[in-house]
Design a protein around this motif. Structure first.
Motif, mmCIF file in Angstrom:
data_model
loop_
_atom_site.group_PDB
_atom_site.id
_atom_site.type_symbol
_atom_site.label_atom_id
_atom_site.label_comp_id
_atom_site.label_asym_id
_atom_site.label_seq_id
_atom_site.Cartn_x
_atom_site.Cartn_y
_atom_site.Cartn_z
ATOM 1 N N SER A 25 59.269 8.645 33.832
ATOM 2 C CA SER A 25 58.705 9.240 35.049
ATOM 3 C C SER A 25 59.689 9.056 36.202
ATOM 4 O O SER A 25 60.657 8.280 36.103
ATOM 5 N N ASN B 293 51.768 5.830 37.275
ATOM 6 C CA ASN B 293 53.119 6.284 37.578
ATOM 7 C C ASN B 293 53.646 6.044 38.991
ATOM 8 O O ASN B 293 54.688 6.586 39.362
ATOM 9 N N SER B 294 52.973 5.230 39.812
ATOM 10 C CA SER B 294 53.550 4.866 41.105
ATOM 11 C C SER B 294 52.897 3.580 41.599
ATOM 12 O O SER B 294 51.833 3.189 41.104
ATOM 13 N N GLU C 164 48.968 8.227 32.404
ATOM 14 C CA GLU C 164 50.076 8.335 33.355
ATOM 15 C C GLU C 164 49.603 8.565 34.789
ATOM 16 O O GLU C 164 50.244 8.122 35.738
ATOM 17 N N ASP D 65 60.519 5.387 37.112
ATOM 18 C CA ASP D 65 61.003 4.502 36.049
ATOM 19 C C ASP D 65 62.092 3.575 36.604
ATOM 20 O O ASP D 65 63.048 4.030 37.228
#
Length: 524
Positions: free
Chosen positions: A332, A432-433, A428, A335
């Motif tokens: 992502s 993802n953050s 995800e 990453d």
């Protein structure tokens, strides 16, 4: 003759009375193998079954399209000032709740205020002075003391407390308890009279729903459905679920048990699709010993072998990663391997020493083991084995997933009916953050089970959220992850790809959004 004619007409009428049952078109029903629904409030729990319930019966002001970009959904138009501190929104005309009442800006404001009391993005907006105000029935405003670059991302958040729109009177109920009344703003109506917890959840098409004209994309666009009825069937036994799918008794299985992915790939009557990237989680209760000590959490992290975890969960080689260093999703945009080096290789001997150095006193660790979700059961058993290997005193207690979902909200110590660890997974959207990954939220006093509390991690998260310069934002992301390896708000048990399974005859499967069951796109 007249009497004979009347008798003939009566006989014809009697015969016709038996015809409608044959002539009526049966409702178009999609049957879905799913988890057991217990909590009807998607803003109270991060359980995916409750999130999915939310998207069935509610709508949102904005929604992510298939590319991840926020798009207006219930909102017709919006504006923002040059400094980003003033926002105005206009609702689409004609919006109605499932009971026929009009959706107003007062409903939107009350819903957002409720959501902000629980969600990480909502709290972040509150921290910069977010004030919502209805100006008339269709218009409302947002005022901020500081610019907030993720306003639309927040309003389009798809998972982990999505900001669904409720009637004002319901939204104003205390956010400290889950809502039980359901009056929706979305494409389906919840049939409470047919709800059988532990068996079945039923939805019917909402005749009051006003869909957008744009084609469906992700959670955005039209949610007009050709389905009359959707039934979620609780099928905890994987063998029974697959047999039901093959016989056509079930049309769609939302999350396919990993052991069945390879065999079903060869079945021409079944279609396997991507369920999106997932990460395994070991969630520790940080209110009580032993996991109130970050050194104990680090010791367990040192012993976790991600490859063994995802292999034990049963995912095929082509759907799992041997190791993922990031707390987010490997591959992502966020990453990063910052801070990972000391923990990259599982080392039981080192972990044992770390545990001893942490001052562990042999406290019992109550691990909640799910009995009805095979891959989570395997993840929990691997967690038990890993903890025992370094000397933790494990008490594995088996129960169904719905019971874990209810018990994990308890803040009590384990000897008073609480818990010390449970395992789960997150897609995800929820990983993802630094802001979407709710389990990295370490603001003291948060409401998330596990209750991590680390002031420095929370400060770094806020700094990342406010930063707009890409290079500085990347530096803050790395600093945030490095601190996460020190604080260990939870443990990453490895990354894999999930899968759904459906009858090949079901139409619209190619439109499904990976990781989100957008069943309104399907047809039979």
């Amino acid at each position: 003759m007249k009497r004979r004619t009347l008798a003939a007409l009566a006989a014809l009428a009697l015969s016709a009375a038996s015809l409608p049952a044959l002539a009526q078109t049966p409702p178009k029903t999609l049957k879905v193998g799913n988890a057991d629904l217990k909590i009807l409030d998607p803003t109270f729990t991060t359980a995916y079954i409750s999130r999915n319930f939310g998207h069935m019966v509610y709508d949102t002001l904005f929604a992510q399209d298939a590319t991840g970009k926020p798009q207006p959904q219930m909102v017709e138009k919006y504006t923002t000032s040059k400094d980003g501190k003033q926002w105005s929104f206009t609702l689409r005309p004609g919006l109605k709740f499932s009971d026929g009442a009009a959706v107003t800006s007062a409903d939107a404001v009350a819903s957002l205020q409720r959501w902000a009391a629980r969600d990480s993005l909502g709290r972040a907006m509150t921290a910069v002075g977010a004030e919502w105000k209805a100006t008339d029935a269709r218009n409302f405003t947002l005022t901020l003391n500081e610019p907030f670059g993720m306003v639309l991302d927040a309003l389009a958040k798809p998972s982990g407390f999505p900001p669904v729109i409720l009637p004002e009177r319901i939204a104003k109920l205390p956010a400290t308890a889950p809502l039980t009344e359901v009056v929706g703003s979305g494409p389906f109506i919840f049939k409470r009279d047919e709800w059988v917890p532990g068996n079945k959840t039923v939805f019917v098409r909402n005749p009051n729903y006003v869909a957008r004209s744009e084609p469906p994309s992700g959670l955005a666009g039209s949610k007009k459905t050709s389905l009359d009825r959707v039934e979620w069937l609780y099928l905890p036994d994987a063998n029974s679920a697959i047999s039901a799918l093959k016989r056509g008794e079930v049309d769609y299985i939302e999350q396919l048990a990993p052991d069945y992915i390879a065999p079903l790939r060869t079945d021409s009557n079944i279609k396997i699709g991507s369920g999106g990237a997932y990460q395994g989680f070991l969630v520790m209760n940080q209110l009580h010993p032993p996991f109130d000590n970050p050194k104990v959490r680090q010791a367990l992290l040192q012993a976790v072998n991600q490859e063994r975890f995802v292999a034990a969960m049963g995912f095929p080689l082509d759907m799992r990663m041997a190791y993922c260093a990031t707390w987010f999703i490997c591959g992502s945009p966020n990453d990063t391997s910052a801070g990972a080096e000391p923990f990259r290789k599982a080392d039981v001997a080192k972990a044992k020493k770390m545990l001893a150095d942490a001052g562990y006193k042999g406290e019992k660790v109550v691990l909640m083991v799910p009995s009805d979700v095979p891959y989570l059961n395997a993840e929990a058993l691997m967690a038990a084995q890993t903890m025992k290997s370094i000397g933790l005193n494990v008490d594995a207690q088996t129960m169904d997933w719905a019971s874990i979902g209810a018990r994990r909200a308890k803040r009590d110590a384990s000897d008073a009916g609480g818990w010390n660890m449970y395992v789960t997974v997150a897609g995800e959207f929820d990983v993802n953050s630094p802001i979407s990954n709710a389990y990295l939220g370490a603001a003291c006093g948060n409401t998330l089970p596990g209750w991590p509390c680390d002031k420095k991690l929370d400060e770094l998260r806020t700094a990342w959220l406010k930063e707009t310069v890409p290079a500085k934002r990347k530096e803050l992301l790395d600093a945030f992850q490095s601190r996460a390896y020190e604080a260990v708000p939870y443990i990453n048990a490895g990354q894999y790809s999930a899968a759904f399974a459906a009858r090949a005859s079901i139409k619209g499967l190619d439109k499904m959004w990976a990781g989100m069951p957008t069943v309104w796109m399907l047809d039979k």
